[in-house]
Write an enzyme that holds these catalytic residues in place. Structure first.
Site, PDB file in Angstrom:
ATOM      1  N   HIS A   1      -2.894   0.565   5.054  1.00 52.58           N
ATOM      2  CA  HIS A   1      -1.767   0.129   4.055  1.00 52.58           C
ATOM      3  C   HIS A   1      -2.434   0.948   2.698  1.00 52.58           C
ATOM      4  O   HIS A   1      -3.185   0.577   2.008  1.00 52.58           O
ATOM      5  CB  HIS A   1      -2.029  -1.374   4.085  1.00 52.58           C
TER       6      HIS A   1
ATOM      7  N   HIS B   1       3.881   1.873  -5.272  1.00 57.89           N
ATOM      8  CA  HIS B   1       4.364   0.553  -4.986  1.00 57.89           C
ATOM      9  C   HIS B   1       4.951   0.053  -6.105  1.00 57.89           C
ATOM     10  O   HIS B   1       6.273  -0.482  -5.810  1.00 57.89           O
ATOM     11  CB  HIS B   1       3.076  -0.013  -4.569  1.00 57.89           C
TER      12      HIS B   1
HETATM   13  O1  G3P Z   1       3.446  -3.024   5.305  1.00 64.06           O
HETATM   14  C1  G3P Z   1       4.073  -3.866   4.534  1.00 64.06           C
HETATM   15  C2  G3P Z   1       3.765  -4.206   3.321  1.00 64.06           C
HETATM   16  O2  G3P Z   1       3.284  -3.270   2.658  1.00 64.06           O
HETATM   17  C3  G3P Z   1       4.578  -5.118   2.505  1.00 64.06           C
HETATM   18  O3  G3P Z   1       4.158  -5.417   1.208  1.00 64.06           O
HETATM   19  O4  G3P Z   1       4.011  -5.399  -1.120  1.00 64.06           O
HETATM   20  O5  G3P Z   1       2.124  -4.019   0.241  1.00 64.06           O
HETATM   21  O6  G3P Z   1       4.460  -3.381   0.018  1.00 64.06           O
HETATM   22  P1  G3P Z   1       3.992  -4.482  -0.036  1.00 64.06           P
HETATM   23 CA    CA Z   2       4.611  -1.516   1.687  1.00 59.01          CA
END
Ligand code: G3P
Ligand code: CA
Length: 271
Positions: A14, A56
């Protein structure tokens, strides 16, 4: 590197190995690859001059310690910024910390991330999340589709899947690149009964792991409806357990090395 047991979930990093490294930097992705991650997750936004960058937040406050919006800056200006130091503000005082490559802490374009993956000698998946709302609306998906075509990854079996919380964005993506796998992200349980009526039959569903802890029935219902799941953000043994019990296809984690280690231990214990 060990081979993956067929029933174990894919481990996707992630924002890279973002527990340890500054998110979305090349350093974070290289660390995830080094750990043996099966895939990489990234969020994408468009710069003012039309480049897809892996960032992000809408603004630069948290990860580049400066004012401004990604969408109003050109790539060349973003490239002047340090996207790494916020994570380890005392790094210079730490004698034992390995030297960092400066470029690996700068803004990362999606094209560069694709190039890194294309050069690998093993298959690595990439989960690209388009962030909405944004001033550029559907241009984001248009640019993602163009980039996929450049790499020949718009064809069936390509390593990229496109994710979004926005159903409209995914519909758009489906029109632009019909053979690319899509993931509908879900952040609230009550959205599922609505979404289940409209999402494509072959779309994956991406609930947050918190939702699965709250409601096992949500995961069961998604599976019964015929959708595989990509679950985020799976960082603890408890998170992993709930995902495995529900037969989740991929777990998206800030801690790829740790999760792979847990899975390896399980495989060892199972004989
Ligand atoms: O993988 C999905 C997740 O990343 C969604 O939330 O806020 O981390 O982009 P966020
Ligand atoms: Ca994400």
């Amino acid at each position: 590197m060990s081979t993956r047991a067929p029933d174990r979930p894919l481990v996707l990093a992630h924002r890279g190995a973002s527990d340890e490294y500054a998110e979305h930097t090349l350093a974070a992705y290289l660390a995830a690859l080094e750990a043996g991650a099966d895939g990489l997750e990234c969020d994408v936004r468009l710069t003012a001059d039309g480049h897809l960058v892996c960032v992000h937040d809408r603004n630069l406050r948290r990860t580049a310690s400066t004012r401004g919006l990604v969408s109003t800056m050109d790539l060349a200006d973003l490239d002047q910024l340090d996207f790494s130091s916020w994570k380890h503000p005392w790094a210079e005082l730490d004698d034992e910390r390995p030297d960092q490559v400066e470029e690996h802490g700068r803004v990362l374009t999606l094209r560069k991330l694709f190039e890194v993956v294309a050069d690998l000698d093993r298959r690595v998946e990439i989960a690209v999340e388009t962030k909405h709302p944004t001033r550029y609306g559907g241009l984001v998906e248009r640019r993602v589709a163009e980039l996929l075509r450049d790499f020949g990854w718009d064809r069936p079996g390509g390593p990229v899947r496109v994710m979004s919380f926005s159903y409209t964005a995914l519909q758009r993506m489906e029109r632009l690149a019909p053979d690319v796998q899509l993931v509908q992200l879900i952040e609230h349980i009550p959205y599922w009964p609505v979404l289940r009526r409209v999402v494509g039959r072959d779309w994956l569903l991406g609930p947050g792991v918190k939702l699965l802890h709250e409601s096992r029935r949500l995961g069961e219902s998604i599976t019964r409806a015929g959708h595989d799941m990509h679950v985020w953000t799976v960082n603890t043994p408890d998170d992993l357990r709930v995902c495995q019990e529900l037969g989740v296809r991929a777990v998206i984690t800030d801690r790829p090395a740790y999760l792979l280690d847990l899975l390896e231990q399980q495989a060892g214990a199972d004989g």
